[in-house]
Design an enzyme around this catalytic site. Structure first.
Site, mmCIF file in Angstrom:
data_model
loop_
_atom_site.group_PDB
_atom_site.id
_atom_site.type_symbol
_atom_site.label_atom_id
_atom_site.label_comp_id
_atom_site.label_asym_id
_atom_site.label_seq_id
_atom_site.Cartn_x
_atom_site.Cartn_y
_atom_site.Cartn_z
ATOM 1 N N SER A 160 27.745 -24.719 -15.099
ATOM 2 C CA SER A 160 27.825 -24.045 -16.393
ATOM 3 C C SER A 160 26.566 -24.347 -17.201
ATOM 4 O O SER A 160 26.527 -25.305 -17.972
ATOM 5 C CB SER A 160 29.068 -24.498 -17.169
ATOM 6 N N SER A 162 31.083 -21.026 -14.677
ATOM 7 C CA SER A 162 31.580 -20.488 -15.937
ATOM 8 C C SER A 162 30.457 -20.199 -16.919
ATOM 9 O O SER A 162 29.404 -20.820 -16.885
ATOM 10 C CB SER A 162 32.561 -21.495 -16.570
ATOM 11 N N GLY A 163 30.724 -19.263 -17.839
ATOM 12 C CA GLY A 163 29.847 -19.022 -18.970
ATOM 13 C C GLY A 163 30.194 -19.889 -20.156
ATOM 14 O O GLY A 163 29.590 -19.764 -21.216
ATOM 15 N N ASP A 164 31.177 -20.768 -19.973
ATOM 16 C CA ASP A 164 31.583 -21.688 -21.034
ATOM 17 C C ASP A 164 32.012 -22.985 -20.364
ATOM 18 O O ASP A 164 31.629 -23.255 -19.234
ATOM 19 C CB ASP A 164 32.704 -21.076 -21.884
ATOM 20 N N ASP A 165 32.811 -23.793 -21.048
ATOM 21 C CA ASP A 165 33.225 -25.065 -20.469
ATOM 22 C C ASP A 165 34.057 -24.834 -19.208
ATOM 23 O O ASP A 165 34.949 -23.980 -19.186
ATOM 24 C CB ASP A 165 34.060 -25.853 -21.475
#
Length: 514
Positions: A329, A295-298
Protein backbone atom coordinates in the site's frame (compact mmCIF):
# COMPACT_ATOMS: atom_id res chain seq x y z
CA UNK A 1 18.53 -20.89 0.78
CA UNK A 2 15.68 -19.17 -1.08
CA UNK A 3 16.80 -15.97 -2.78
CA UNK A 4 15.12 -12.59 -2.28
CA UNK A 5 13.87 -12.37 -5.89
CA UNK A 6 12.27 -15.78 -5.33
CA UNK A 7 10.47 -14.38 -2.27
CA UNK A 8 9.10 -11.54 -4.37
CA UNK A 9 8.13 -14.04 -7.04
CA UNK A 10 6.11 -15.96 -4.49
CA UNK A 11 4.50 -12.79 -3.16
CA UNK A 12 3.54 -11.47 -6.56
CA UNK A 13 2.19 -14.87 -7.65
CA UNK A 14 -1.00 -14.03 -5.79
CA UNK A 15 -1.74 -10.88 -7.80
CA UNK A 16 -1.92 -10.84 -11.61
CA UNK A 17 1.16 -9.17 -13.10
CA UNK A 18 -0.82 -6.71 -15.27
CA UNK A 19 -2.67 -5.60 -12.14
CA UNK A 20 0.55 -5.10 -10.19
CA UNK A 21 2.14 -3.20 -13.07
CA UNK A 22 -0.92 -0.98 -13.34
CA UNK A 23 -1.04 -0.20 -9.62
CA UNK A 24 2.71 0.27 -9.32
CA UNK A 25 3.32 -2.52 -6.83
CA UNK A 26 6.12 -4.03 -8.91
CA UNK A 27 8.05 -0.76 -8.97
CA UNK A 28 8.80 -0.84 -5.21
CA UNK A 29 9.69 2.83 -5.07
CA UNK A 30 12.94 3.80 -6.74
CA UNK A 31 14.80 0.62 -5.91
CA UNK A 32 14.81 -2.41 -8.23
CA UNK A 33 14.16 -5.74 -6.54
CA UNK A 34 17.66 -6.97 -7.31
CA UNK A 35 19.14 -4.08 -5.30
CA UNK A 36 16.98 -4.65 -2.23
CA UNK A 37 19.55 -6.71 -0.37
CA UNK A 38 20.04 -6.65 3.40
CA UNK A 39 22.89 -5.12 5.32
CA UNK A 40 25.26 -7.83 6.60
CA UNK A 41 24.84 -6.45 10.13
CA UNK A 42 21.40 -8.00 10.42
CA UNK A 43 21.40 -10.59 7.67
CA UNK A 44 20.50 -13.40 10.06
CA UNK A 45 17.29 -11.68 11.13
CA UNK A 46 16.42 -10.80 7.55
CA UNK A 47 16.98 -14.40 6.49
CA UNK A 48 14.60 -15.57 9.20
CA UNK A 49 12.01 -13.03 8.10
CA UNK A 50 12.36 -14.07 4.48
CA UNK A 51 12.04 -17.72 5.32
CA UNK A 52 8.86 -16.92 7.25
CA UNK A 53 7.41 -15.21 4.17
CA UNK A 54 8.37 -18.14 1.96
CA UNK A 55 6.84 -20.66 4.35
CA UNK A 56 3.54 -18.77 4.64
CA UNK A 57 3.19 -18.22 0.92
CA UNK A 58 4.33 -21.74 0.09
CA UNK A 59 1.67 -23.13 2.41
CA UNK A 60 -0.96 -21.03 0.64
CA UNK A 61 0.33 -22.30 -2.72
CA UNK A 62 0.31 -25.91 -1.55
CA UNK A 63 -3.22 -25.51 -0.24
CA UNK A 64 -4.31 -24.21 -3.64
CA UNK A 65 -2.65 -27.14 -5.42
CA UNK A 66 -4.27 -29.55 -2.98
CA UNK A 67 -7.68 -28.03 -3.69
CA UNK A 68 -7.07 -28.42 -7.42
CA UNK A 69 -6.16 -32.08 -6.97
CA UNK A 70 -9.35 -32.65 -4.99
CA UNK A 71 -11.30 -31.07 -7.80
CA UNK A 72 -9.73 -33.33 -10.40
CA UNK A 73 -10.37 -36.49 -8.44
CA UNK A 74 -13.83 -35.78 -7.04
CA UNK A 75 -16.78 -33.42 -7.09
CA UNK A 76 -16.68 -33.43 -3.31
CA UNK A 77 -14.62 -30.55 -1.92
CA UNK A 78 -13.40 -30.25 1.64
CA UNK A 79 -13.20 -26.95 3.47
CA UNK A 80 -12.79 -25.69 7.02
CA UNK A 81 -15.59 -23.89 8.83
CA UNK A 82 -16.80 -22.98 12.29
CA UNK A 83 -19.79 -25.27 11.65
CA UNK A 84 -20.90 -27.66 8.91
CA UNK A 85 -24.45 -27.73 7.48
CA UNK A 86 -26.99 -30.49 7.17
CA UNK A 87 -28.61 -29.12 4.01
CA UNK A 88 -27.10 -27.91 0.76
CA UNK A 89 -28.38 -26.29 -2.44
CA UNK A 90 -26.99 -24.89 -5.68
CA UNK A 91 -27.73 -21.36 -6.83
CA UNK A 92 -28.92 -22.81 -10.14
CA UNK A 93 -31.72 -24.66 -8.34
CA UNK A 94 -33.33 -21.27 -7.77
CA UNK A 95 -32.94 -20.09 -11.36
CA UNK A 96 -29.44 -18.66 -11.26
CA UNK A 97 -27.80 -17.86 -14.61
CA UNK A 98 -24.01 -17.61 -14.60
CA UNK A 99 -23.44 -15.76 -17.87
CA UNK A 100 -22.11 -12.53 -16.35
CA UNK A 101 -24.98 -10.56 -17.89
CA UNK A 102 -28.21 -11.79 -16.31
CA UNK A 103 -29.01 -10.29 -12.91
CA UNK A 104 -29.18 -12.85 -10.10
CA UNK A 105 -30.12 -10.41 -7.33
CA UNK A 106 -33.57 -11.87 -6.78
CA UNK A 107 -32.18 -15.39 -7.17
CA UNK A 108 -29.72 -14.90 -4.30
CA UNK A 109 -32.43 -13.33 -2.16
CA UNK A 110 -34.94 -16.09 -2.90
CA UNK A 111 -32.42 -18.86 -2.29
CA UNK A 112 -31.29 -17.46 1.06
CA UNK A 113 -34.85 -16.81 2.18
CA UNK A 114 -35.72 -20.45 1.44
CA UNK A 115 -32.59 -21.83 3.13
CA UNK A 116 -33.19 -19.68 6.22
CA UNK A 117 -36.13 -21.96 7.07
CA UNK A 118 -33.63 -24.78 7.66
CA UNK A 119 -31.63 -22.94 10.32
CA UNK A 120 -33.17 -24.95 13.17
CA UNK A 121 -32.62 -28.23 11.32
CA UNK A 122 -28.83 -28.26 11.07
CA UNK A 123 -28.48 -25.15 8.90
CA UNK A 124 -27.91 -24.85 5.16
CA UNK A 125 -25.27 -23.89 2.64
CA UNK A 126 -25.74 -22.19 -0.71
CA UNK A 127 -23.19 -23.20 -3.34
CA UNK A 128 -22.23 -20.75 -6.07
CA UNK A 129 -21.01 -23.09 -8.85
CA UNK A 130 -18.68 -22.29 -11.79
CA UNK A 131 -19.82 -19.27 -13.78
CA UNK A 132 -20.07 -15.49 -13.60
CA UNK A 133 -22.93 -14.45 -11.35
CA UNK A 134 -24.02 -10.83 -11.67
CA UNK A 135 -25.91 -9.55 -8.64
CA UNK A 136 -26.84 -6.55 -6.57
CA UNK A 137 -26.88 -6.44 -2.78
CA UNK A 138 -28.28 -9.40 -0.82
CA UNK A 139 -28.55 -10.33 2.86
CA UNK A 140 -27.37 -13.48 4.60
CA UNK A 141 -29.09 -15.49 7.33
CA UNK A 142 -28.08 -17.39 10.48
CA UNK A 143 -26.66 -20.91 10.60
CA UNK A 144 -25.75 -20.49 6.97
CA UNK A 145 -22.75 -20.93 4.66
CA UNK A 146 -22.21 -19.17 1.34
CA UNK A 147 -19.67 -21.27 -0.58
CA UNK A 148 -18.14 -19.78 -3.74
CA UNK A 149 -16.45 -22.33 -5.99
CA UNK A 150 -12.96 -21.69 -7.35
CA UNK A 151 -14.35 -21.43 -10.88
CA UNK A 152 -17.12 -19.05 -9.76
CA UNK A 153 -17.05 -15.27 -9.78
CA UNK A 154 -19.69 -13.07 -8.16
CA UNK A 155 -19.91 -9.79 -10.09
CA UNK A 156 -21.36 -6.73 -8.36
CA UNK A 157 -24.05 -4.98 -10.36
CA UNK A 158 -23.25 -1.47 -11.52
CA UNK A 159 -26.93 -0.45 -11.39
CA UNK A 160 -27.53 1.70 -8.33
CA UNK A 161 -31.14 0.47 -8.25
CA UNK A 162 -29.82 -2.92 -7.11
CA UNK A 163 -28.12 -1.36 -4.07
CA UNK A 164 -30.72 -0.30 -1.47
CA UNK A 165 -29.95 2.59 0.87
CA UNK A 166 -29.58 1.86 4.59
CA UNK A 167 -29.29 3.98 7.73
CA UNK A 168 -26.00 5.54 8.72
CA UNK A 169 -24.01 3.68 11.36
CA UNK A 170 -24.84 4.95 14.86
CA UNK A 171 -21.17 5.08 15.91
CA UNK A 172 -20.38 7.31 12.89
CA UNK A 173 -23.42 9.60 12.80
CA UNK A 174 -23.16 10.10 9.03
CA UNK A 175 -21.84 8.44 5.92
CA UNK A 176 -18.10 8.55 5.41
CA UNK A 177 -18.24 9.74 1.79
CA UNK A 178 -21.18 12.12 2.24
CA UNK A 179 -23.44 13.34 5.08
CA UNK A 180 -26.42 11.34 3.79
CA UNK A 181 -27.14 7.64 4.05
CA UNK A 182 -25.16 4.80 2.59
CA UNK A 183 -25.61 2.02 0.09
CA UNK A 184 -26.02 -1.49 1.45
CA UNK A 185 -23.00 -3.72 1.04
CA UNK A 186 -22.91 -6.33 -1.71
CA UNK A 187 -23.01 -9.17 0.85
CA UNK A 188 -24.65 -8.03 4.06
CA UNK A 189 -25.92 -9.50 7.31
CA UNK A 190 -27.21 -8.16 10.61
CA UNK A 191 -28.19 -9.79 13.91
CA UNK A 192 -26.87 -13.16 12.73
CA UNK A 193 -25.49 -16.15 14.57
CA UNK A 194 -23.11 -18.62 12.94
CA UNK A 195 -22.55 -17.36 9.38
CA UNK A 196 -19.76 -18.43 7.00
CA UNK A 197 -18.65 -16.87 3.70
CA UNK A 198 -16.00 -19.07 2.15
CA UNK A 199 -14.87 -21.03 -0.90
CA UNK A 200 -11.87 -22.70 -2.44
CA UNK A 201 -10.54 -19.34 -3.64
CA UNK A 202 -13.69 -18.26 -5.44
CA UNK A 203 -13.83 -14.59 -6.48
CA UNK A 204 -16.02 -11.64 -5.57
CA UNK A 205 -15.52 -8.71 -7.94
CA UNK A 206 -16.96 -5.40 -6.74
CA UNK A 207 -16.59 -3.81 -10.20
CA UNK A 208 -15.95 -0.57 -8.37
CA UNK A 209 -14.67 1.65 -11.20
CA UNK A 210 -17.98 3.49 -11.71
CA UNK A 211 -18.21 4.21 -7.98
CA UNK A 212 -14.60 5.41 -7.90
CA UNK A 213 -15.24 7.88 -10.73
CA UNK A 214 -18.37 9.29 -9.06
CA UNK A 215 -16.49 9.68 -5.79
CA UNK A 216 -13.56 11.49 -7.46
CA UNK A 217 -15.98 13.83 -9.24
CA UNK A 218 -17.95 14.56 -6.04
CA UNK A 219 -21.15 13.19 -7.53
CA UNK A 220 -22.14 10.89 -4.65
CA UNK A 221 -24.80 11.99 -2.17
CA UNK A 222 -24.52 8.74 -0.23
CA UNK A 223 -21.58 6.64 0.91
CA UNK A 224 -20.23 3.98 -1.43
CA UNK A 225 -21.10 0.35 -0.61
CA UNK A 226 -18.64 -2.08 0.92
CA UNK A 227 -18.07 -5.55 -0.45
CA UNK A 228 -18.89 -7.54 2.71
CA UNK A 229 -20.39 -6.13 5.90
CA UNK A 230 -21.63 -8.10 8.91
CA UNK A 231 -23.31 -6.20 11.77
CA UNK A 232 -24.47 -7.07 15.30
CA UNK A 233 -23.52 -10.71 14.79
CA UNK A 234 -21.83 -13.57 16.64
CA UNK A 235 -19.69 -16.40 15.20
CA UNK A 236 -18.65 -15.06 11.82
CA UNK A 237 -16.18 -16.58 9.35
CA UNK A 238 -14.92 -15.03 6.10
CA UNK A 239 -12.21 -17.14 4.47
CA UNK A 240 -10.43 -18.55 1.42
CA UNK A 241 -11.66 -16.08 -1.18
CA UNK A 242 -10.24 -13.59 -3.69
CA UNK A 243 -11.84 -10.16 -3.37
CA UNK A 244 -11.17 -7.50 -6.01
CA UNK A 245 -12.21 -3.95 -6.92
CA UNK A 246 -14.53 -3.06 -4.04
CA UNK A 247 -16.33 0.28 -4.40
CA UNK A 248 -14.90 1.19 -0.97
CA UNK A 249 -13.89 -0.94 2.04
CA UNK A 250 -13.67 -4.66 1.34
CA UNK A 251 -14.50 -6.49 4.59
CA UNK A 252 -16.25 -4.67 7.44
CA UNK A 253 -17.30 -6.62 10.53
CA UNK A 254 -18.97 -4.14 12.90
CA UNK A 255 -20.63 -4.44 16.32
CA UNK A 256 -19.85 -8.16 16.20
CA UNK A 257 -17.93 -10.75 18.17
CA UNK A 258 -16.15 -14.05 17.62
CA UNK A 259 -14.99 -13.24 14.08
CA UNK A 260 -12.48 -15.29 12.06
CA UNK A 261 -11.06 -13.86 8.82
CA UNK A 262 -8.40 -15.92 7.09
CA UNK A 263 -6.90 -16.84 3.74
CA UNK A 264 -8.16 -13.78 1.85
CA UNK A 265 -6.48 -12.31 -1.22
CA UNK A 266 -7.65 -8.70 -1.54
CA UNK A 267 -6.69 -6.60 -4.57
CA UNK A 268 -7.45 -2.98 -5.40
CA UNK A 269 -5.64 -0.36 -7.52
CA UNK A 270 -3.30 1.53 -5.20
CA UNK A 271 -4.53 4.84 -6.63
CA UNK A 272 -8.12 4.45 -5.38
CA UNK A 273 -8.87 5.98 -1.94
CA UNK A 274 -10.73 4.19 0.86
CA UNK A 275 -10.27 0.69 -0.56
CA UNK A 276 -9.24 -0.59 2.88
CA UNK A 277 -8.79 -4.35 3.00
CA UNK A 278 -10.21 -5.44 6.37
CA UNK A 279 -11.78 -3.06 8.91
CA UNK A 280 -12.72 -4.63 12.25
CA UNK A 281 -14.95 -1.98 13.82
CA UNK A 282 -16.32 -2.04 17.39
CA UNK A 283 -15.78 -5.80 17.45
CA UNK A 284 -14.42 -8.19 20.07
CA UNK A 285 -12.62 -11.50 19.89
CA UNK A 286 -11.35 -11.36 16.31
CA UNK A 287 -8.74 -13.43 14.45
CA UNK A 288 -7.27 -12.21 11.15
CA UNK A 289 -4.59 -14.40 9.61
CA UNK A 290 -2.88 -15.50 6.39
CA UNK A 291 -4.13 -12.63 4.22
CA UNK A 292 -2.47 -10.93 1.24
CA UNK A 293 -3.66 -7.38 0.51
CA UNK A 294 -2.86 -4.79 -2.17
CA UNK A 295 -4.75 -1.59 -1.38
CA UNK A 296 -5.20 2.09 -2.14
CA UNK A 297 -5.64 2.63 1.59
CA UNK A 298 -4.79 0.82 4.82
CA UNK A 299 -4.49 -2.92 4.36
CA UNK A 300 -6.12 -3.40 7.77
CA UNK A 301 -7.78 -0.51 9.63
CA UNK A 302 -8.93 -1.07 13.21
CA UNK A 303 -11.80 1.26 14.12
CA UNK A 304 -14.47 1.95 16.77
CA UNK A 305 -16.57 4.96 15.82
CA UNK A 306 -16.15 8.61 14.95
CA UNK A 307 -15.86 11.53 17.38
CA UNK A 308 -18.93 12.25 19.58
CA UNK A 309 -20.93 9.49 17.90
CA UNK A 310 -18.33 6.84 18.70
CA UNK A 311 -17.91 8.16 22.23
CA UNK A 312 -21.67 7.92 22.84
CA UNK A 313 -21.96 4.45 21.27
CA UNK A 314 -19.02 3.33 23.41
CA UNK A 315 -18.17 -0.05 21.88
CA UNK A 316 -14.41 -0.72 21.67
CA UNK A 317 -12.55 -3.05 19.36
CA UNK A 318 -10.73 -5.44 21.67
CA UNK A 319 -9.11 -8.87 21.89
CA UNK A 320 -7.89 -8.87 18.31
CA UNK A 321 -5.06 -10.95 16.87
CA UNK A 322 -3.55 -10.26 13.43
CA UNK A 323 -0.84 -12.57 12.10
CA UNK A 324 0.85 -13.56 8.86
CA UNK A 325 -0.21 -10.53 6.86
CA UNK A 326 1.42 -9.47 3.59
CA UNK A 327 0.61 -5.90 2.51
CA UNK A 328 1.36 -3.55 -0.40
CA UNK A 329 0.00 0.00 0.00
CA UNK A 330 2.24 2.84 -1.25
CA UNK A 331 0.02 5.61 0.15
CA UNK A 332 -1.15 4.11 3.45
CA UNK A 333 -0.35 1.76 6.31
CA UNK A 334 -0.05 -1.96 6.65
CA UNK A 335 -2.18 -1.75 9.79
CA UNK A 336 -3.82 1.43 11.05
CA UNK A 337 -5.40 2.01 14.45
CA UNK A 338 -7.97 4.76 13.81
CA UNK A 339 -8.54 7.34 12.79
CA UNK A 340 -12.11 6.60 13.89
CA UNK A 341 -11.26 5.13 17.32
CA UNK A 342 -13.59 7.02 19.63
CA UNK A 343 -15.05 3.90 21.22
CA UNK A 344 -11.54 2.70 22.06
CA UNK A 345 -9.09 0.07 20.82
CA UNK A 346 -7.32 -2.25 23.26
CA UNK A 347 -5.57 -5.58 23.62
CA UNK A 348 -4.42 -6.01 20.03
CA UNK A 349 -1.70 -8.50 19.11
CA UNK A 350 0.04 -8.22 15.75
CA UNK A 351 2.81 -10.54 14.54
CA UNK A 352 4.56 -11.80 11.44
CA UNK A 353 3.79 -8.88 9.15
CA UNK A 354 5.47 -8.33 5.77
CA UNK A 355 4.94 -4.89 4.22
CA UNK A 356 6.43 -4.02 0.83
CA UNK A 357 6.28 -0.60 -0.85
CA UNK A 358 3.99 0.61 1.92
CA UNK A 359 3.87 4.05 3.49
CA UNK A 360 4.16 2.80 7.07
CA UNK A 361 3.90 -0.39 9.09
CA UNK A 362 1.58 -0.04 12.12
CA UNK A 363 0.21 3.49 12.34
CA UNK A 364 -1.85 5.25 15.03
CA UNK A 365 -4.22 7.99 13.80
CA UNK A 366 -6.18 10.19 16.19
CA UNK A 367 -6.94 13.83 17.09
CA UNK A 368 -8.52 16.21 19.56
CA UNK A 369 -12.23 15.46 19.64
CA UNK A 370 -11.77 11.73 19.14
CA UNK A 371 -11.77 10.80 22.82
CA UNK A 372 -11.48 7.06 23.37
CA UNK A 373 -8.17 5.24 23.69
CA UNK A 374 -5.60 3.09 21.93
CA UNK A 375 -3.78 1.01 24.51
CA UNK A 376 -2.20 -2.34 25.16
CA UNK A 377 -1.01 -2.83 21.58
CA UNK A 378 1.66 -5.49 21.01
CA UNK A 379 3.57 -5.88 17.73
CA UNK A 380 6.41 -8.27 16.91
CA UNK A 381 8.24 -9.82 13.97
CA UNK A 382 7.76 -7.34 11.14
CA UNK A 383 9.77 -7.40 7.92
CA UNK A 384 9.45 -4.14 5.97
CA UNK A 385 10.88 -3.13 2.61
CA UNK A 386 10.63 0.22 0.81
CA UNK A 387 8.85 2.33 3.40
CA UNK A 388 8.28 6.03 3.90
CA UNK A 389 8.20 5.49 7.68
CA UNK A 390 8.66 2.50 9.93
CA UNK A 391 6.89 4.07 12.93
CA UNK A 392 4.15 6.65 12.45
CA UNK A 393 1.79 8.19 14.99
CA UNK A 394 -0.45 11.13 14.17
CA UNK A 395 -2.19 13.17 16.88
CA UNK A 396 -3.66 15.75 14.49
CA UNK A 397 -5.67 13.68 12.02
CA UNK A 398 -8.09 16.40 10.98
CA UNK A 399 -10.96 14.40 9.48
CA UNK A 400 -14.08 14.92 11.63
CA UNK A 401 -17.67 13.76 11.22
CA UNK A 402 -18.96 17.33 11.58
CA UNK A 403 -18.24 20.52 13.53
CA UNK A 404 -20.09 19.33 16.65
CA UNK A 405 -17.17 17.37 18.11
CA UNK A 406 -15.81 18.35 21.52
CA UNK A 407 -12.18 19.51 21.21
CA UNK A 408 -11.66 18.76 24.91
CA UNK A 409 -12.34 15.05 24.26
CA UNK A 410 -8.72 13.88 24.24
CA UNK A 411 -7.67 10.33 23.32
CA UNK A 412 -5.49 8.19 25.57
CA UNK A 413 -2.62 6.54 23.67
CA UNK A 414 -0.68 4.27 26.01
CA UNK A 415 1.36 1.06 26.21
CA UNK A 416 2.29 0.62 22.54
CA UNK A 417 4.92 -2.11 22.06
CA UNK A 418 7.06 -2.93 19.01
CA UNK A 419 9.77 -5.59 18.96
CA UNK A 420 11.78 -7.65 16.48
CA UNK A 421 11.50 -5.36 13.47
CA UNK A 422 13.70 -5.52 10.35
CA UNK A 423 13.32 -2.84 7.67
CA UNK A 424 15.21 -1.86 4.56
CA UNK A 425 15.11 0.94 2.00
CA UNK A 426 13.46 3.33 4.48
CA UNK A 427 13.23 7.11 4.01
CA UNK A 428 12.54 8.03 7.64
CA UNK A 429 12.67 5.84 10.72
CA UNK A 430 9.87 7.48 12.71
CA UNK A 431 7.40 10.35 12.63
CA UNK A 432 5.79 10.42 16.06
CA UNK A 433 3.52 13.37 16.84
CA UNK A 434 1.37 13.22 19.95
CA UNK A 435 -0.99 15.93 21.23
CA UNK A 436 0.22 18.93 23.19
CA UNK A 437 -0.91 18.46 26.78
CA UNK A 438 -1.93 14.88 26.01
CA UNK A 439 1.27 12.98 25.19
CA UNK A 440 1.36 9.42 23.90
CA UNK A 441 3.01 7.42 26.69
CA UNK A 442 4.68 4.08 27.39
CA UNK A 443 5.81 3.59 23.79
CA UNK A 444 8.35 0.77 23.66
CA UNK A 445 10.67 -0.32 20.81
CA UNK A 446 13.22 -3.12 21.03
CA UNK A 447 15.37 -5.14 18.64
CA UNK A 448 14.78 -2.84 15.68
CA UNK A 449 17.14 -2.69 12.68
CA UNK A 450 16.38 -0.11 10.00
CA UNK A 451 18.31 0.09 6.73
CA UNK A 452 17.97 3.47 5.03
CA UNK A 453 17.31 4.27 1.38
CA UNK A 454 19.87 5.85 -0.91
CA UNK A 455 18.43 9.31 -0.21
CA UNK A 456 17.02 9.18 3.34
CA UNK A 457 15.62 12.11 5.27
CA UNK A 458 18.23 14.05 7.20
CA UNK A 459 16.00 13.96 10.28
CA UNK A 460 15.39 10.27 11.02
CA UNK A 461 13.39 10.56 14.25
CA UNK A 462 10.75 13.27 14.60
CA UNK A 463 9.29 13.01 18.13
CA UNK A 464 6.90 15.48 19.77
CA UNK A 465 4.64 14.85 22.76
CA UNK A 466 5.62 11.20 23.08
CA UNK A 467 7.27 9.30 25.94
CA UNK A 468 8.66 5.82 26.13
CA UNK A 469 11.50 3.32 26.14
CA UNK A 470 13.83 1.55 23.74
CA UNK A 471 16.62 -1.00 23.52
CA UNK A 472 18.77 -2.19 20.63
CA UNK A 473 17.29 0.22 18.09
CA UNK A 474 19.29 1.34 15.05
CA UNK A 475 19.37 4.16 13.99
CA UNK A 476 19.24 5.34 17.62
CA UNK A 477 15.83 6.74 18.60
CA UNK A 478 14.95 10.26 19.70
CA UNK A 479 15.55 11.47 23.25
CA UNK A 480 11.93 10.96 24.46
CA UNK A 481 12.35 7.24 23.73
CA UNK A 482 15.94 6.90 24.91
CA UNK A 483 15.13 5.56 28.37
CA UNK A 484 16.21 1.91 28.50
CA UNK A 485 13.49 -0.69 28.08
CA UNK A 486 13.34 -3.44 30.65
CA UNK A 487 15.51 -6.51 30.26
CA UNK A 488 14.16 -8.79 27.53
CA UNK A 489 12.74 -5.94 25.47
CA UNK A 490 9.18 -4.79 24.91
CA UNK A 491 6.23 -6.87 26.02
CA UNK A 492 4.31 -9.38 23.95
CA UNK A 493 1.76 -11.52 25.84
CA UNK A 494 2.34 -15.26 25.84
CA UNK A 495 -1.22 -16.24 26.75
CA UNK A 496 -3.78 -16.90 24.01
CA UNK A 497 -6.91 -14.92 23.31
CA UNK A 498 -10.13 -17.00 23.33
CA UNK A 499 -10.56 -16.68 19.54
CA UNK A 500 -7.16 -18.33 19.01
CA UNK A 501 -8.47 -21.54 20.59
CA UNK A 502 -11.39 -21.89 18.16
CA UNK A 503 -10.88 -25.00 16.00
CA UNK A 504 -12.50 -25.17 12.58
CA UNK A 505 -14.35 -28.29 11.48
CA UNK A 506 -13.84 -30.24 8.25
CA UNK A 507 -16.89 -29.75 6.03
CA UNK A 508 -17.68 -30.65 2.42
CA UNK A 509 -19.68 -29.54 -0.60
CA UNK A 510 -20.70 -31.32 -3.77
CA UNK A 511 -19.94 -29.39 -6.97
CA UNK A 512 -21.50 -30.81 -10.15
CA UNK A 513 -19.27 -31.20 -13.22
CA UNK A 514 -19.73 -28.43 -15.77
Amino acid sequence: MTSWPTVFGLVFEYAPLPFLLECGAVELGETPVREMLPSPSYSGVVTAARISVVIVLALVSLATVDAMNQRLSSNSLKFQAINCRKHSALLTEFGGVGDGVTSNTNVFRKAIEHLSTLAADGGAQLIVPPGKWLTGSFNLTSHFTLFIDKEAKILASQKESEWPLVEVLPSYGRGRDAPGGRYNSLIFGTNLTDVVITGNNGTIDGQGSSWWEKFKKGELKETRPYLIEIMYSDQVQISDLTLINSPSWFVHPIYSRNVIIQGLTILAPVTVPNTDGINPDSCSNIRIEDCYIVSGDDCIAIKSGWDQYGIKFGMPTEYLVIRRLTCISPDSAGIALGSEMSGGIRNVRIENVTAINTQSAVRIKTARGRGGFVKDIFVRRMFLSTMKYVFWMTGDYKSHADDKFDPSALPVIKNINYRDVVAENVNMSANLAGISGDPFTDICMSNVKIGLSKKPKKLQWNCTDVEGFSSDVDPPPCAPLAKAAKSGGCDFPEDKLPIENVQLKSCSVEIPAF
